[in-house]
Design a protein around this motif. Structure first.
Motif, short mmCIF file in Angstrom:
data_model
loop_
_atom_site.label_atom_id
_atom_site.label_comp_id
_atom_site.label_asym_id
_atom_site.label_seq_id
_atom_site.Cartn_x
_atom_site.Cartn_y
_atom_site.Cartn_z
N TYR A 76 0.82 -1.21 0.00
CA TYR A 76 0.00 0.00 0.00
C TYR A 76 0.86 1.27 0.00
O TYR A 76 0.37 2.36 0.26
CB TYR A 76 -0.93 0.01 1.22
N LYS A 77 2.13 1.10 -0.30
CA LYS A 77 3.04 2.25 -0.33
C LYS A 77 2.79 3.06 -1.60
O LYS A 77 2.72 2.52 -2.70
CB LYS A 77 4.48 1.76 -0.28
N VAL A 78 2.64 4.37 -1.45
CA VAL A 78 2.37 5.28 -2.57
C VAL A 78 3.53 6.25 -2.70
O VAL A 78 3.84 6.98 -1.75
CB VAL A 78 1.05 6.04 -2.37
N SER A 79 4.15 6.23 -3.86
CA SER A 79 5.26 7.15 -4.11
C SER A 79 4.76 8.49 -4.64
O SER A 79 5.19 9.56 -4.20
CB SER A 79 6.25 6.53 -5.10
N ASP A 80 3.84 8.42 -5.59
CA ASP A 80 3.30 9.64 -6.20
C ASP A 80 1.80 9.68 -5.92
O ASP A 80 1.04 8.87 -6.46
CB ASP A 80 3.55 9.64 -7.70
N PRO A 81 1.35 10.60 -5.06
CA PRO A 81 -0.08 10.63 -4.74
C PRO A 81 -0.95 10.87 -5.96
O PRO A 81 -2.11 10.45 -5.99
CB PRO A 81 -0.18 11.80 -3.75
N LEU A 82 -0.44 11.52 -6.98
CA LEU A 82 -1.24 11.80 -8.17
C LEU A 82 -1.25 10.64 -9.15
O LEU A 82 -2.08 10.61 -10.06
CB LEU A 82 -0.71 13.07 -8.87
N LYS A 83 -0.34 9.72 -8.98
CA LYS A 83 -0.28 8.56 -9.87
C LYS A 83 -0.13 7.29 -9.03
O LYS A 83 0.96 6.72 -8.92
CB LYS A 83 0.89 8.69 -10.84
N PRO A 84 -1.22 6.87 -8.37
CA PRO A 84 -1.12 5.65 -7.56
C PRO A 84 -0.88 4.43 -8.43
O PRO A 84 -1.33 4.35 -9.57
CB PRO A 84 -2.49 5.58 -6.87
N SER A 85 -0.17 3.50 -7.88
CA SER A 85 0.16 2.28 -8.61
C SER A 85 -1.06 1.38 -8.70
O SER A 85 -1.84 1.24 -7.75
CB SER A 85 1.31 1.55 -7.91
N GLU A 86 -1.22 0.77 -9.88
CA GLU A 86 -2.32 -0.17 -10.05
C GLU A 86 -2.07 -1.49 -9.33
O GLU A 86 -2.95 -2.35 -9.26
CB GLU A 86 -2.55 -0.43 -11.55
N ALA A 87 -0.86 -1.64 -8.79
CA ALA A 87 -0.53 -2.87 -8.05
C ALA A 87 -1.08 -2.86 -6.63
O ALA A 87 -1.00 -3.86 -5.91
CB ALA A 87 0.98 -3.07 -8.03
N ILE A 88 -1.61 -1.70 -6.21
CA ILE A 88 -2.19 -1.64 -4.87
C ILE A 88 -3.37 -2.61 -4.80
O ILE A 88 -4.20 -2.65 -5.71
CB ILE A 88 -2.66 -0.20 -4.56
N PRO A 89 -3.46 -3.42 -3.73
CA PRO A 89 -4.58 -4.36 -3.62
C PRO A 89 -5.92 -3.62 -3.69
O PRO A 89 -6.11 -2.59 -3.04
CB PRO A 89 -4.37 -5.01 -2.25
#
Length: 228
Positions: A76-89
């Motif tokens: 659930y780690k987010v590096s860029d708040p404007l571009k969340p990773s689609e790998a987030i559960p």
């Protein structure tokens, strides 16, 4: 009609896979909670059936981590708040509602189990008070019976004293009667003695009178001597 991009399809597949994993983790956590509830019920039943040797079981600290839901915060780690990773559960709305219902049901089950323990706790407290009240009643009954025994002893002693008092009164009456009889007998004997003395004196007087008459009679029979 435009064809969907491969990257978008791949993202959707990854999202569904992660959602399935999340739902699986939720089901595993629910199953673990259900097992804990069953284990608690079994412990309560065993403790109730075997009061002399209660076998209360609880998870040891070394087993706590193994019973916690699986969770990886790195996913659930987010590096860029404007571009969340689609790998987030992720889960769908339907999966979220279904899993939420399961969790809520599990929490309600645990709450009811806790209330059952609260009820058992209150029940045991009341049983203890009942035992104390019963013990106080037994002590009161024992004291009451002891007082009844003391009262019986008192009544027995009272009757014994009354019997002795009656015997004493009878003995006193016999003594008084004997004294009265003795006094009356003495009076009677004195009267008889006086009568005997009077009879003796009368007899003496009669004898003297008869002797006097006899002497006079003799004088009459004796010839008188004439003077010469």
């Amino acid at each position: 009609m435009p064809r969907p991009s491969l990257s978008r399809n791949a993202s959707q597949r990854r999202g569904k896979t992660l959602a399935k994993k999340t739902v699986g983790a939720a089901k595993s956590a629910t199953k673990t909670a259900s097992n804990l509830v069953d284990k608690a019920k079994s412990t309560v039943q065993k403790a109730t059936s075997d009061v002399d040797n209660p076998a209360l079981e609880f998870t040891s600290p070394s087993e706590v981590e193994g019973q916690l839901p699986q969770f990886n915060s790195e996913q659930y780690k987010v590096s860029d708040p404007l571009k969340p990773s689609e790998a987030i559960p992720q889960v769908t709305q339907a999966e979220f509602v279904s899993a939420s219902r399961i969790y809520e049901g599990g929490m309600r089950a645990l709450q009811l189990t806790g209330k059952a323990f609260d009820l058992a706790n209150q029940r045991f407290q009341v049983e203890g008070k009942k035992a104390k009240a019963f013990g106080a009643g037994v002590q009161a009954a024992t004291a009451f019976e002891k007082v009844k025994g003391d009262l019986s002893d008192y009544q027995i002693q009272l009757q014994t004293n009354q019997q002795k008092s009656t015997e004493l009164g009878t003995a006193k009456l016999r003594t008084t009667t004997a004294q009265s009889i003795a006094e009356e007998t003495a009076k009677e004997m004195n009267e008889k003695l006086a009568q005997a003395q009077a009879s003796a004196e009368l007899a003496a007087l009669q004898t003297q009178e008869k002797q006097t008459k006899l002497a006079e009679f003799k004088l009459l029979l004796t010839p008188q001597v004439t003077k010469q």
